[in-house]
Enzyme design. Structure first.
Site, PDB file in Angstrom:
ATOM      1  N   ASP A 279     -47.467 -11.565   1.410  1.00 61.69           N
ATOM      2  CA  ASP A 279     -46.081 -11.968   1.133  1.00 61.69           C
ATOM      3  C   ASP A 279     -45.846 -13.451   1.452  1.00 61.69           C
ATOM      4  O   ASP A 279     -44.718 -13.936   1.362  1.00 61.69           O
ATOM      5  CB  ASP A 279     -45.082 -11.075   1.891  1.00 61.69           C
TER       6      ASP A 279
ATOM      7  N   HIS B  30     -44.653 -26.397  18.039  1.00 59.88           N
ATOM      8  CA  HIS B  30     -44.038 -26.175  16.729  1.00 59.88           C
ATOM      9  C   HIS B  30     -42.827 -27.074  16.468  1.00 59.88           C
ATOM     10  O   HIS B  30     -42.238 -26.999  15.392  1.00 59.88           O
ATOM     11  CB  HIS B  30     -43.629 -24.709  16.626  1.00 59.88           C
ATOM     12  N   ASP B  31     -42.420 -27.859  17.458  1.00 56.09           N
ATOM     13  CA  ASP B  31     -41.275 -28.764  17.281  1.00 56.09           C
ATOM     14  C   ASP B  31     -41.705 -30.217  17.149  1.00 56.09           C
ATOM     15  O   ASP B  31     -40.851 -31.093  16.985  1.00 56.09           O
ATOM     16  CB  ASP B  31     -40.332 -28.666  18.498  1.00 56.09           C
TER      17      ASP B  31
ATOM     18  N   ASN C  16     -50.733  -9.490   4.360  1.00 55.27           N
ATOM     19  CA  ASN C  16     -50.311  -8.610   3.261  1.00 55.27           C
ATOM     20  C   ASN C  16     -49.837  -9.351   2.011  1.00 55.27           C
ATOM     21  O   ASN C  16     -49.249  -8.755   1.119  1.00 55.27           O
ATOM     22  CB  ASN C  16     -49.223  -7.643   3.743  1.00 55.27           C
TER      23      ASN C  16
ATOM     24  N   ASP D 283     -37.526 -20.190  26.182  1.00 57.23           N
ATOM     25  CA  ASP D 283     -36.944 -21.205  25.310  1.00 57.23           C
ATOM     26  C   ASP D 283     -35.772 -21.913  25.997  1.00 57.23           C
ATOM     27  O   ASP D 283     -34.944 -21.271  26.640  1.00 57.23           O
ATOM     28  CB  ASP D 283     -36.441 -20.479  24.052  1.00 57.23           C
TER      29      ASP D 283
ATOM     30  N   GLU E  91     -39.217 -23.987  28.912  1.00 59.30           N
ATOM     31  CA  GLU E  91     -39.058 -25.235  28.162  1.00 59.30           C
ATOM     32  C   GLU E  91     -37.913 -26.018  28.794  1.00 59.30           C
ATOM     33  O   GLU E  91     -36.786 -25.538  28.849  1.00 59.30           O
ATOM     34  CB  GLU E  91     -38.732 -24.915  26.698  1.00 59.30           C
TER      35      GLU E  91
ATOM     36  N   ASP F 145     -42.196 -15.159  23.515  1.00 60.32           N
ATOM     37  CA  ASP F 145     -41.275 -16.298  23.578  1.00 60.32           C
ATOM     38  C   ASP F 145     -39.852 -15.763  23.683  1.00 60.32           C
ATOM     39  O   ASP F 145     -39.306 -15.227  22.711  1.00 60.32           O
ATOM     40  CB  ASP F 145     -41.453 -17.123  22.291  1.00 60.32           C
TER      41      ASP F 145
HETATM   42  C1  GLC Z   1     -36.485 -24.643  21.348  1.00 59.21           C
HETATM   43  C2  GLC Z   1     -37.501 -24.198  20.331  1.00 59.21           C
HETATM   44  C3  GLC Z   1     -37.039 -24.643  18.984  1.00 59.21           C
HETATM   45  C4  GLC Z   1     -35.701 -24.001  18.703  1.00 59.21           C
HETATM   46  C5  GLC Z   1     -34.688 -24.287  19.804  1.00 59.21           C
HETATM   47  C6  GLC Z   1     -33.497 -23.378  19.718  1.00 59.21           C
HETATM   48  O1  GLC Z   1     -36.423 -26.008  21.463  1.00 59.21           O
HETATM   49  O2  GLC Z   1     -38.767 -24.643  20.669  1.00 59.21           O
HETATM   50  O3  GLC Z   1     -37.962 -24.359  17.983  1.00 59.21           O
HETATM   51  O4  GLC Z   1     -35.207 -24.445  17.490  1.00 59.21           O
HETATM   52  O5  GLC Z   1     -35.242 -24.094  21.081  1.00 59.21           O
HETATM   53  O6  GLC Z   1     -33.853 -22.073  20.064  1.00 59.21           O
HETATM   54 CA    CA Z   2     -47.224 -11.254   5.750  1.00 56.37          CA
END
Ligand code: GLC
Ligand code: CA
Length: 545
Positions: free
Chosen positions: A29, A319-320, A27, A203, A245, A102
């Site tokens: 943004d 993503h980390d 959209n 997580d 995780e 997640d």
């Molecule tokens: C996990 C996630 C990370 C987040 C952290 C706290 O390590 O992968 O992105 O910042 O937990 O929730």
């Molecule tokens: Ca968007």
């Protein structure tokens, strides 16, 4: 609901991680959203993946990009709404893709209704949903540190108490010792199972049983008791996958989590192969050289230790973490070859592979100025280290190497403005290399990294040995080749990778000519020089026994 017999479908599945805010903006943004994901389901089906793990899309003030949840049963407006979510689950199903949510159960946002109540008074029914210690302003209960810098304790003057947070001050830790907290979370999980989700990523799950007074963050004494309880009250109702995780997991701990009896989870993410650049007593930003021999050792010992006694997850990126082609590969001259080699190496192993968005294109780290970074961890560190007198260039070197934003730049769809990610202004800068590295260029190109991933996924579905073959590391002390064998009752598989940028001779002597070459990342192998491997060359050989 998915009620019914468990099928362990995830053992031959490949899972794709989407970081929603950077995947596809529908959209304008500048922030990726659920409708954007729906638009790209054809792309994902074409790749051949079985499930998508969505980083959190729940309602959240976005202090830590959604890992700070203020309502577990609603969708953040930046991503869409519950109807969009249900539509995504249904549409994905039509593409044979399951959606994995997640769950952040270690902490909530400080803007969650529970915390707002909890802060009102010590007698509030929600007070005990969090972890509090009486005290005096400025006299911390102990010196535990928070994940994103500073103390793990935050003072609330109205209550004359500190609350405990392992991550930012806006992520207060939930008190798992309180059975009410656990019941609330289980009810919420079941609500999502009833909506037809395919599973959950959990997580920092090994931090839920913390004991702050004893300085325990990970692997607290009641951890597996809690996991078993949660699993029996929720996950075991459905045919779903669960992946925790677990930064603190050893193989022994991972065997408990992923016990084949199904009493806990399907598998965990362990990080031993990821933290090879960490030094005892130092921070993650203090980079150390990488050891190839250690990488081989660590990956192969996890393969052996979990064989038939647990289940591995296989991943390079998320993503980390930095982009693997920039980290272990070569993101300049041999980007394509090295990205494919790393893919082959991982996908030949036993476990469930995870592909992080853009990895299948060989997306690289970004090297921005500090103004262009968005990640709370990166920005906090920058301030801290500036204050402590580190030089700008030292700090920026660390950021360019391992900042979490390396993986969070927008998905590179095509060579149009903003890489086709958005019509608006992207929330984080697009990597300027998108004209060269993008999906449109790769989808139908037989020599692309995308096609390599697609081929590997298809091979894993075709041959059982990828799922059940026993792993054996070959040439353990060789400084150039990462080679291993997989074997079951009827089949053998060899994966041989030149890990470096020079042509090299592989010392493994086998009847290669008699085996089937299932995959090679170069077009030609000269028959009379079969043991010569070009830079980053990777091959997969197969035979019946
Ligand atoms: C996990 C996630 C990370 C987040 C952290 C706290 O390590 O992968 O992105 O910042 O937990 O929730
Ligand atoms: Ca968007």
């Amino acid at each position: 609901m998915n009620e019914g017999k468990k099928t362990d479908w995830w053992k031959n599945a490949v899972i794709y991680q989407i970081y929603p805010r950077s995947f596809k903006d529908s959209n304008g943004d500048g922030i990726g959203d659920l409708n954007g994901i729906i638009q790209k389901l054809d792309y994902l089906e074409n790749l051949g993946i079985d499930a998508v793990w969505l980083s959190p899309v729940f309602k959240s003030p976005q202090d830590d990009n959604g890992y700070d949840i203020s309502d577990y049963q609603d969708i953040d407006p930046i991503f869409g709404n519950l109807d969009d979510m249900e539509r995504l689950i249904q549409e994905a199903k039509k593409h044979n893709i399951r959606i994995i949510m997640d769950l952040v159960l270690n902490h909530s946002s400080d803007e969650h209704r529970w915390f707002i109540e909890a802060k009102k008074s010590k007698d509030n029914p929600y007070h005990n949903y969090y972890i509090w210690r009486d005290g005096e302003e400025g006299v911390l209960p102990n010196n535990m540190k928070a994940g994103f810098g500073g103390s793990a304790w935050e003072w609330v003057p109205e209550l004359k108490q500190y609350y405990f947070h392992q991550f930012s001050v806006k992520q207060p830790d939930l008190n798992w010792e309180n059975p009410k907290v656990r019941e609330e979370l289980y009810t919420m999980i079941n609500w999502w199972i009833d909506k037809g989700v395919g599973g959950f990523r959990l997580d920092v799950i090994d931090q839920i049983a913390k004991e702050p007074d004893k300085n325990i963050k990970e692997n607290g004494p009641r951890l597996h008791e809690f996991i078993k309880e949660m699993s029996s009250k929720t996950f075991q109702r459905g045919d779903i996958v669960t992946v925790g995780e677990a930064w603190g997991a050893t193989p022994e701990i991972a065997r408990m989590f992923s016990n084949p009896d199904g009493s806990e989870l399907s598998m965990v993410f362990q990080f031993e192969h990821i933290i090879l650049d960490r030094q005892e007593g130092k921070e993650k930003w203090d980079l150390a050289p990488l050891s190839f021999i250690k990488l081989k050792k660590v990956l192969s010992y996890w393969q052996q230790e979990l064989f038939q006694r647990g289940w591995n997850s296989l991943f390079w990126d998320n993503h980390d973490l930095p982009r693997v082609v920039s980290y272990w590969g070569n993101d300049t001259e041999y980007r394509v070859q090295s990205a494919k080699m790393l893919a082959v190496l991982l996908h030949g192993m036993q476990g469930t592979p995870y592909i992080y968005q853009g990895e299948e294109l060989g997306m690289t780290n970004a090297a921005y100025e500090i103004e262009d970074y968005r990640d709370i961890e990166t920005l906090n560190m920058y301030k801290e280290r500036k204050g402590a007198g580190y030089s700008e260039s030292d700090i920026m070197d660390s950021i360019h190497a391992i900042s979490r934003d390396n993986a969070r730049t927008p998905m590179q769809w095509d060579s149009s403005a903003n890489a086709g990610f958005t019509h608006g202004k992207p929330w984080i800068k697009v990597n300027p290399n998108y004209k060269k590295i993008n999906a449109a260029d790769q989808i139908d190109n037989p020599d692309s990294i995308f096609t390599c991933y697609k081929t590997l996924i298809a091979l894993r579905k075709k041959y059982n040995i990828f799922v059940d073959g026993q792993f054996e590391l070959l040439l353990p002390d060789d400084n150039t080749f990462f080679a291993y064998k997989r074997q079951n009752q009827n089949e053998k598989l060899y994966v041989i990778c030149n890990f470096y940028d020079e042509t090299a001779i592989c010392k493994l002597d086998k009847d290669w000519e008699k085996m089937e070459l299932l995959y090679c990342n170069y077009k030609e192998i000269s028959k009379d020089k079969i043991n010569i491997y070009k830079p980053y060359e990777a091959r997969v050989y197969y035979c019946h026994i």
